[in-house]
Design a protein around this motif. Structure first.
Motif, short mmCIF file in Angstrom:
data_model
loop_
_atom_site.label_atom_id
_atom_site.label_comp_id
_atom_site.label_asym_id
_atom_site.label_seq_id
_atom_site.Cartn_x
_atom_site.Cartn_y
_atom_site.Cartn_z
N GLY A 107 4.58 -6.43 -3.05
CA GLY A 107 5.57 -6.95 -3.30
C GLY A 107 5.74 -8.42 -4.36
N ASN A 154 10.45 -18.23 -2.76
CA ASN A 154 11.72 -17.23 -3.22
C ASN A 154 12.90 -18.15 -3.49
OD1 ASN A 154 9.72 -14.98 -2.69
ND2 ASN A 154 10.31 -15.04 -0.63
N THR A 174 -6.92 2.70 -1.74
CA THR A 174 -7.93 1.48 -2.28
C THR A 174 -7.33 0.32 -1.37
OG1 THR A 174 -6.45 1.18 -3.96
CG2 THR A 174 -8.54 2.45 -4.47
N1 LIG Z 1 12.04 -8.62 -1.95
C1 LIG Z 1 12.07 -8.33 -0.81
O1 LIG Z 1 12.90 -7.91 0.30
C2 LIG Z 1 10.75 -8.80 -0.04
C3 LIG Z 1 10.44 -8.53 1.42
C4 LIG Z 1 9.09 -8.89 1.86
C5 LIG Z 1 8.12 -9.50 1.23
N2 LIG Z 1 8.55 -9.95 -0.07
C6 LIG Z 1 7.45 -10.47 -0.81
O2 LIG Z 1 6.50 -9.65 -1.23
C7 LIG Z 1 5.22 -10.25 -1.33
C8 LIG Z 1 4.14 -9.77 -0.49
O3 LIG Z 1 3.96 -8.53 -0.91
P1 LIG Z 1 2.36 -7.91 -0.58
O4 LIG Z 1 1.78 -8.00 0.64
O5 LIG Z 1 2.65 -6.64 -1.13
O6 LIG Z 1 1.42 -8.78 -1.44
P2 LIG Z 1 0.71 -8.55 -3.03
O7 LIG Z 1 1.51 -7.97 -3.83
O8 LIG Z 1 0.10 -9.77 -3.29
O9 LIG Z 1 -0.28 -7.58 -2.75
C9 LIG Z 1 -1.50 -7.83 -1.72
C10 LIG Z 1 -2.71 -7.82 -2.35
O10 LIG Z 1 -2.90 -6.21 -2.39
C11 LIG Z 1 -3.41 -5.87 -3.73
N3 LIG Z 1 -2.98 -4.70 -3.96
C12 LIG Z 1 -2.08 -3.98 -4.33
N4 LIG Z 1 -1.53 -2.83 -4.28
C13 LIG Z 1 -3.06 -2.34 -3.89
C14 LIG Z 1 -3.58 -1.14 -3.80
N5 LIG Z 1 -2.91 0.11 -3.91
N6 LIG Z 1 -4.97 -1.11 -3.51
C15 LIG Z 1 -5.57 -2.31 -3.28
N7 LIG Z 1 -5.05 -3.33 -3.53
C16 LIG Z 1 -4.00 -3.27 -3.71
C17 LIG Z 1 -3.21 -7.13 -4.67
O11 LIG Z 1 -3.74 -7.24 -5.64
C18 LIG Z 1 -2.88 -8.32 -3.84
O12 LIG Z 1 -4.32 -9.03 -3.89
C19 LIG Z 1 5.66 -11.63 -1.05
O13 LIG Z 1 5.73 -12.76 -2.16
C20 LIG Z 1 6.89 -11.71 -0.39
O14 LIG Z 1 7.70 -12.88 -0.57
C21 LIG Z 1 9.67 -9.41 -0.70
#
Ligand SMILES: NC(=O)c1ccc[n+]([C@@H]2O[C@H](COP(=O)([O-])OP(=O)(O)OC[C@H]3O[C@@H](n4cnc5c(N)ncnc54)[C@H](O)[C@@H]3O)[C@@H](O)[C@H]2O)c1
Length: 363
Positions: A107, A154, A174
């Motif tokens: 995200g 945000n 992963t």
């Molecule tokens: N736009 C929207 O509607 C919306 C909705 C909900 C959340 N968000 C946002 O999303 C963010 C959170 O997203 P998230 O939980 O994906 O966090 P993130 O993008 O930080 O990913 C979480 C962790 O997973 C790792 N990662 C990513 N893909 C991986 C993979 N395939 N294998 C191993 N590790 C991997 C990343 O390096 C990171 O350390 C927040 O900033 C939140 O505000 C946005």
């Protein structure tokens, strides 16, 4: 075989969500429509290191020039500095209106890259390739893009719809356990506000020891995405029904804040927040079994005993949530399972009680 869902965001704007394990062939055939021989990729640092050959193999079939910007891991990447670096990167390499930008990551990468795509040349084509469970079921759908400001999360952003989303569960091979749990909270939320059978389906994944198996998750990811699509298509700019997606979140934002955005993940906070929201709903006349949520408690390993604020203080913090209007707390509550409504709080005693119970559960 991949499956897809269409998202209609306006009479002119429609895009597809693709679901499957290894979507290289689908991606390869999709990108043929771009006139450009150049593409920009904004990729999460971990994903770049571990999945580069996977996405490059497909993209190189059509684009002779791939320009890759590495997005640092973690929430801190969603800031103005990294946004500026990404803008400099894209503009210095030479970008045209038709040059696509692929956002490959969780995200954080999706929100940041989406905002870059929305603002460069007033909008270049954006394709999401979400790589976390949370990004697949939530953040890659709905068109919210943006970054954080020192005064809050945000706060800078725009609504900008992608041209397509590729939910390729091969990336999830992963994914760390804590990120599965993080994404799980949003899936449970869909169960609570829309489709209670989702809770049973998650339980089955656990019972069959498939909790971290992306292929087994596919039907649930698709079902969750469909719920988000249905809700946001009816309310693209978040004026009404989309608020239901905030179930548990007004409580969660306060928990995240109490932990200085480090101690508790968003998913953990949402899980506890939903428990508080069920308590609050029951105080107003519902009779929802807390066990719907508590059956997953062991997955979370969550303790809230470091929260030193009192329930009354936590209620005061809820009034600072950015979705609050005129200092009145708006809670998404349930009349019964799958029947959400928005409640404007005037008398806060039952909210304090909900905090009290929730803090006790996570001692
Ligand atoms: N736009 C929207 O509607 C919306 C909705 C909900 C959340 N968000 C946002 O999303 C963010 C959170 O997203 P998230 O939980 O994906 O966090 P993130 O993008 O930080 O990913 C979480 C962790 O997973 C790792 N990662 C990513 N893909 C991986 C993979 N395939 N294998 C191993 N590790 C991997 C990343 O390096 C990171 O350390 C927040 O900033 C939140 O505000 C946005």
């Amino acid at each position: 075989m991949s499956e897809s869902i269409s998202v209609q965001t306006s009479t002119q704007n429609k895009y597809e969500l693709h679901f499957g394990y290894d979507l290289s062939a689908e991606l390869e055939s999709y990108i043929r429509q771009f006139g450009s021989s150049k593409a920009f990729l904004m990729v999460d640092a971990f994903v770049l290191e571990h999945h580069r050959t996977h996405f490059e193999r497909a993209l190189k079939k059509h684009f002779s020039e791939l320009h890759v910007f590495e997005v640092p891991r973690g929430e801190q990447a969603k800031n103005i500095e990294v946004y500026k670096q990404a803008l400099d990167f894209v503009l210095n390499e030479g970008v045209e209106r038709g040059t696509p930008l692929f956002a490959i990551g969780g995200g954080v990468t999706g929100d940041l890259s989406g905002f870059v795509a929305a603002t460069v040349l007033r909008g270049i084509p954006l394709v999401h390739v979400p790589s976390t469970l949370l990004a697949m079921v939530d953040s890659s759908i709905g068109g919210k893009t943006g970054i954080n400001h020192t005064t809050g999360k945000n706060l800078i952003g725009s609504f900008y719809q992608p041209k397509a989303v590729f939910m390729d569960v091969k990336y999830l091979e992963t994914l760390a356990y804590k990120e599965w749990v993080n994404g799980l909270s949003e899936v449970l939320k869909y169960g609570m506000i829309h489709s209670p059978e989702i809770l049973d389906e998650v339980k089955t994944l656990l019972d069959e020891d498939n909790f971290t198996n992306g292929k087994s998750w596919l039907p649930l990811i698709q079902k969750s995405a469909q719920i988000k699509v249905d809700v946001v298509s009816e309310d693209v700019l978040e004026a009404g029904r989309r608020a239901f997606l905030n179930f548990g979140h007004t409580f969660a934002h306060v928990i995240e804040r109490e932990g200085a955005y480090k101690q508790y993940s968003h998913g953990e906070a949402v899980y506890a927040g939903m428990i508080a929201a069920v308590h609050a709903s029951n105080s107003l006349g519902a009779s929802i079994e807390l066990s719907n949520l508590l059956q997953f408690k062991a997955l979370y390993k969550l303790s809230l005993d470091k929260i030193s604020s009192s329930p009354a203080e936590l209620v005061e913090w809820m009034k600072t949530d950015k979705k609050v209007k005129d200092e009145q707390i708006r809670l998404v509550l349930l009349k019964e399972m799958a029947s959400p409504y928005v409640y404007n709080v005037s008398e806060t005693e039952f909210v304090k009680l909900a905090w009290h119970h929730t803090l006790n559960i996570f001692q």
